[in-house]
Design a protein around this motif. Structure first.
Motif, mmCIF file in Angstrom:
data_model
loop_
_atom_site.group_PDB
_atom_site.id
_atom_site.type_symbol
_atom_site.label_atom_id
_atom_site.label_comp_id
_atom_site.label_asym_id
_atom_site.label_seq_id
_atom_site.Cartn_x
_atom_site.Cartn_y
_atom_site.Cartn_z
ATOM 1 N N SER A 58 0.837 -1.199 0.000
ATOM 2 C CA SER A 58 0.000 0.000 0.000
ATOM 3 C C SER A 58 0.876 1.254 0.000
ATOM 4 O O SER A 58 0.455 2.319 -0.438
ATOM 5 C CB SER A 58 -0.910 0.021 1.231
ATOM 6 N N LEU A 59 2.123 1.100 0.476
ATOM 7 C CA LEU A 59 3.059 2.225 0.498
ATOM 8 C C LEU A 59 4.481 1.696 0.501
ATOM 9 O O LEU A 59 4.817 0.799 1.279
ATOM 10 C CB LEU A 59 2.829 3.106 1.740
ATOM 11 N N ARG A 60 5.298 2.269 -0.371
ATOM 12 C CA ARG A 60 6.745 2.057 -0.336
ATOM 13 C C ARG A 60 7.374 3.413 -0.046
ATOM 14 O O ARG A 60 7.107 4.391 -0.746
ATOM 15 C CB ARG A 60 7.263 1.518 -1.675
ATOM 16 N N VAL A 61 8.244 3.466 0.952
ATOM 17 C CA VAL A 61 8.809 4.748 1.345
ATOM 18 C C VAL A 61 10.194 4.523 1.943
ATOM 19 O O VAL A 61 10.479 3.440 2.474
ATOM 20 C CB VAL A 61 7.872 5.475 2.351
ATOM 21 N N ASN A 62 11.050 5.541 1.868
ATOM 22 C CA ASN A 62 12.429 5.395 2.337
ATOM 23 C C ASN A 62 12.654 6.060 3.689
ATOM 24 O O ASN A 62 13.775 6.469 4.010
ATOM 25 C CB ASN A 62 13.408 5.971 1.308
ATOM 26 N N ASN A 63 11.594 6.164 4.522
ATOM 27 C CA ASN A 63 11.734 6.818 5.814
ATOM 28 C C ASN A 63 10.918 6.076 6.868
ATOM 29 O O ASN A 63 9.727 5.803 6.667
ATOM 30 C CB ASN A 63 11.276 8.276 5.697
ATOM 31 N N GLY A 64 11.558 5.775 8.003
ATOM 32 C CA GLY A 64 10.905 5.011 9.055
ATOM 33 C C GLY A 64 9.789 5.767 9.753
ATOM 34 O O GLY A 64 8.785 5.173 10.165
#
Length: 303
Positions: free
Chosen positions: A216-222
């Motif tokens: 549902s989401l790919r992101v480079n931040n925790g």
């Protein structure tokens, strides 16, 4: 004759990307930095930098000279710091790279007392989630979460890091709570992209089990992963140093599927073959003491 201040100016220009940034780092005027570079080029009989209105780029000679120049500057800085350390005082520059979320949540608070105790240490801390080349980019060390994959680095473990599958209670009420690993495929996932493939990895009895769920989401931040999970967008695999407070607050629930995520650690790593300075060792010990083992961010009721 080549002068050290010219070499230092050249290294600062290449690391900073401009004469203006080099002047800021060296605390000199732009005209002084520019003149030192020009004097170095005259002494070498070669142009080291292409100058344009927009940016500076290295010439072929500049690229060839940079590695040795950076080593010379680093060796002189380390020699100066070592002499000061012999007198019982930590001093000199220390350049560190660290992940954004971990740096903001945990590294900063651990470092402030260290810097207060050692006011002559000049720390440059770059927060960046990308995998940087510590040696080529001029860092004394990098703080990282997860496996150290660069064989040119010597790693010191600072603290263990446990990761948990979590989701918002509202999400689990709508979609059900998975109880075994095979049920994850039916759920929306929130994935961290800076490690390559968007997947979850668990410890199997004989080998790693890899799950590639629907994203549902790919992101480079925790931080954004945690916030997306709290918002009910799906399931996330997060380290407890990020999701611990949300679990305690009831904003996230732990999902137990009977297998644990692959173990990871918080490391500080320095380029292989480089003698670590006394202040780098003190920096690492400061972090170990501040984090604890088990670390203070651990969630005690979900071991």
């Amino acid at each position: 004759m080549m002068k050290l201040d010219g070499i230092a100016a050249f290294v600062a220009i290449t690391e900073g990307g401009s004469i203006s940034e080099a002047a800021r780092r060296l605390r000199l005027s732009k005209s002084v930095v520019s003149e030192r570079l020009a004097e170095l080029e005259r002494s070498l009989g070669a142009s080291l930098v292409h100058r344009t209105t927009r940016k500076l780029t290295l010439t072929e000679d500049g690229a060839a000279f940079l590695e040795r120049a950076a080593r010379i500057v680093r060796d002189v800085e380390e020699a100066s710091a070592e002499m000061t350390e012999r007198r019982g005082t930590l001093s000199g520059p220390l350049r560190i790279s660290a992940p954004v979320t971990f740096g903001r949540l945990h590294l900063g608070p651990a470092l402030y007392p260290f810097l207060a105790r050692h006011p002559r240490v000049e720390l440059s801390l770059d927060l960046d989630d990308r995998r940087i080349d510590a040696a080529a980019d001029g860092y004394d060390a990098v703080v990282r979460h997860g496996p150290i994959q660069d064989s040119r680095l010597t790693a010191w473990r600072l603290a263990p890091s446990r990761r948990l599958l979590v989701a918002a209670p509202a999400y689990l009420e709508r979609h059900g709570t998975p109880e075994e690993i095979g049920e994850l495929d039916a759920h929306a996932g929130i994935f961290y992209t800076n490690r390559g493939a968007a997947d979850w990895r668990f410890q199997g009895p004989d080998a790693t089990i890899i799950v590639r769920g629907r994203a549902s989401l790919r992101v480079n931040n925790g931080d954004m992963m945690r916030d997306a999970a709290v918002a009910g967008l799906g399931i996330a695999l997060l380290p407890t140093f990020i999701c611990g407070p949300a679990i305690r607050a009831g904003e996230l629930a732990i999902i137990d599927i009977g297998v644990a995520a692959e173990p990871e650690s918080i490391y500080v790593a320095h380029p292989e073959g480089r003698h670590p300075s006394t202040k780098l060792r003190a920096f690492a010990q400061c972090l170990r003491d501040a984090f604890g083992d088990p670390p203070y961010w651990e969630v005690p009721d979900c071991a």
